[in-house]
Design a protein around this motif. Structure first.
Motif, PDB file in Angstrom:
ATOM      1  N   ASP A  66     -15.434  14.548  10.427  1.00 15.60           N
ATOM      2  CA  ASP A  66     -15.511  13.317   9.643  1.00 15.60           C
ATOM      3  C   ASP A  66     -14.196  12.569   9.812  1.00 15.60           C
ATOM      4  OD1 ASP A  66     -15.428  11.364   7.530  1.00 15.60           O
ATOM      5  OD2 ASP A  66     -17.068  12.460   6.579  1.00 15.60           O
ATOM      6  N   GLY A  68     -12.865  10.173   8.259  1.00 17.19           N
ATOM      7  CA  GLY A  68     -12.162   9.908   7.006  1.00 17.19           C
ATOM      8  C   GLY A  68     -11.271  11.063   6.606  1.00 17.19           C
ATOM      9  N   ALA A  79      -8.183   3.754   1.011  1.00 18.32           N
ATOM     10  CA  ALA A  79      -9.593   3.992   0.661  1.00 18.32           C
ATOM     11  C   ALA A  79     -10.372   4.383   1.906  1.00 18.32           C
ATOM     12  CB  ALA A  79     -10.189   2.741   0.039  1.00 18.32           C
ATOM     13  N   PHE A  80     -11.324   5.293   1.733  1.00 17.67           N
ATOM     14  CA  PHE A  80     -12.088   5.821   2.857  1.00 17.67           C
ATOM     15  C   PHE A  80     -13.550   6.015   2.451  1.00 17.67           C
ATOM     16  CE2 PHE A  80      -7.777   7.378   3.029  1.00 17.67           C
ATOM     17  CZ  PHE A  80      -7.378   7.044   4.315  1.00 17.67           C
ATOM     18  N   SER A  81     -14.419   5.947   3.423  1.00 12.50           N
ATOM     19  CA  SER A  81     -15.818   6.323   3.234  1.00 12.50           C
ATOM     20  C   SER A  81     -16.015   7.590   4.047  1.00 12.50           C
ATOM     21  CB  SER A  81     -16.742   5.213   3.727  1.00 12.50           C
ATOM     22  OG  SER A  81     -18.087   5.599   3.566  1.00 12.50           O
ATOM     23  N   LEU A  82     -16.451   8.652   3.380  1.00 15.00           N
ATOM     24  CA  LEU A  82     -16.572   9.934   4.064  1.00 15.00           C
ATOM     25  C   LEU A  82     -17.690  10.761   3.443  1.00 15.00           C
ATOM     26  CD1 LEU A  82     -14.988  11.903   1.868  1.00 15.00           C
ATOM     27  CD2 LEU A  82     -13.004  10.932   2.987  1.00 15.00           C
ATOM     28  N   THR A  83     -17.894  11.920   3.987  1.00 11.84           N
ATOM     29  CA  THR A  83     -18.885  12.853   3.475  1.00 11.84           C
ATOM     30  C   THR A  83     -18.133  14.025   2.850  1.00 11.84           C
ATOM     31  OG1 THR A  83     -20.387  12.227   5.234  1.00 11.84           O
ATOM     32  CG2 THR A  83     -20.880  14.255   4.086  1.00 11.84           C
ATOM     33  N   ASP A  84     -18.450  14.351   1.595  1.00 12.17           N
ATOM     34  CA  ASP A  84     -17.721  15.452   0.951  1.00 12.17           C
ATOM     35  C   ASP A  84     -18.224  16.796   1.471  1.00 12.17           C
ATOM     36  OD1 ASP A  84     -20.066  15.987  -0.392  1.00 12.17           O
ATOM     37  OD2 ASP A  84     -19.333  15.406  -2.358  1.00 12.17           O
ATOM     38  N   PRO A  89     -22.568  11.374   0.780  1.00 11.93           N
ATOM     39  CA  PRO A  89     -21.767  10.188   1.122  1.00 11.93           C
ATOM     40  C   PRO A  89     -20.887   9.814  -0.066  1.00 11.93           C
ATOM     41  CG  PRO A  89     -24.069   9.849   1.704  1.00 11.93           C
ATOM     42  CD  PRO A  89     -23.997  11.126   0.905  1.00 11.93           C
ATOM     43  N   THR A  90     -19.606   9.666   0.193  1.00  9.62           N
ATOM     44  CA  THR A  90     -18.623   9.525  -0.873  1.00  9.62           C
ATOM     45  C   THR A  90     -17.588   8.469  -0.528  1.00  9.62           C
ATOM     46  OG1 THR A  90     -18.901  11.879  -1.358  1.00  9.62           O
ATOM     47  CG2 THR A  90     -16.933  10.846  -2.215  1.00  9.62           C
ATOM     48  N   LEU A  91     -17.112   7.769  -1.553  1.00  7.25           N
ATOM     49  CA  LEU A  91     -15.959   6.892  -1.414  1.00  7.25           C
ATOM     50  C   LEU A  91     -14.744   7.671  -1.893  1.00  7.25           C
ATOM     51  CD1 LEU A  91     -17.389   3.546  -2.825  1.00  7.25           C
ATOM     52  CD2 LEU A  91     -17.257   4.287  -0.444  1.00  7.25           C
ATOM     53  N   GLU A 110     -21.171   7.736  -3.423  1.00  8.61           N
ATOM     54  CA  GLU A 110     -21.620   6.357  -3.227  1.00  8.61           C
ATOM     55  C   GLU A 110     -22.759   6.002  -4.168  1.00  8.61           C
ATOM     56  OE1 GLU A 110     -22.487   5.594   0.879  1.00  8.61           O
ATOM     57  OE2 GLU A 110     -20.385   5.818   1.470  1.00  8.61           O
TER      58      GLU A 110
END
Length: 195
Positions: A66, A68, A79-84, A89-91, A110
């Motif tokens: 990922d 991010g 700030a990032f958009s990523l997958t935890d 899907p997470t900010l 998200e």
């Protein structure tokens, strides 16, 4: 170090993160309903501690899994958009702690972050549908009201034709264009009958 520069001793400190410590108050809080705070050890790609139970001492995805996470663990803030770690899907917002080479990350799914926008969209669509229905009903009523004199005149002409009677004046209309047309027709009919 001694006079020759050789190491003769070392001072080591240990923090038991399972016991109350300087991070306890921060990590006891949640961001939003389902958001969380994570403290990451950047060199080891590891969650040191987190406000979510079960996340402490977990390893972050391997490099390039990922972008991010890669940027955060490389020392980026922002700030990032990523997958935890549970593939949600997470900010995320990250701040670096350079003395320890750690990152403090705030995570918000998200779904929760964009819920107000989705709710607003549903509300706007609902209001739009109700208003469109109201406009349709009012427009239908207005058109029928406007065209009622034409329908009455047409019915009167059809009735006169069916009975074979001579033409008689049509029922008067309102004081608008259609009413003027009916009045003009009646005047023309009167003039025709007087000849």
């Amino acid at each position: 170090r001694n006079a020759k520069g050789d190491v003769v001793g070392a001072l080591v400190g240990v923090i038991d993160l399972a016991r109350p410590n300087f991070m306890s108050q921060l990590l006891a809080a949640h961001y939003g309903d389902t958001g969380a705070y994570w403290l990451l050890a950047n060199p080891w790609h590891m969650v040191v501690t987190a406000s979510e139970s079960g996340q402490a001492l977990r390893t972050i995805a391997p490099a390039s899994a990922d972008p991010g996470w890669d940027r955060i663990l490389a020392g980026a803030s922002g700030a990032f958009s990523l997958t935890d770690l549970s593939n949600t899907p997470t900010l995320a917002a990250a701040a670096q702690i350079p003395q320890a080479d750690w990152s403090l990350v705030v995570l918000l799914p998200e779904a929760e972050a964009f819920a107000p926008v989705r709710n607003l969209m549903h509300f706007v669509l609902s209001v739009t549908a109700v208003l469109a229905l109201a406009v349709l009903v009012i427009s239908t009523w207005l058109i029928r009201r406007q065209l009622a004199p034409v329908a009455r005149a047409s019915a009167a002409l059809a009735q006169q034709k069916a009975r074979g009677h001579t033409l008689t004046p049509l029922p008067p209309g309102q004081h608008d264009e259609i009413g003027q047309l009916i009045d003009s027709f009646n005047a023309l009919l009167t003039l025709y009958q007087s000849r």
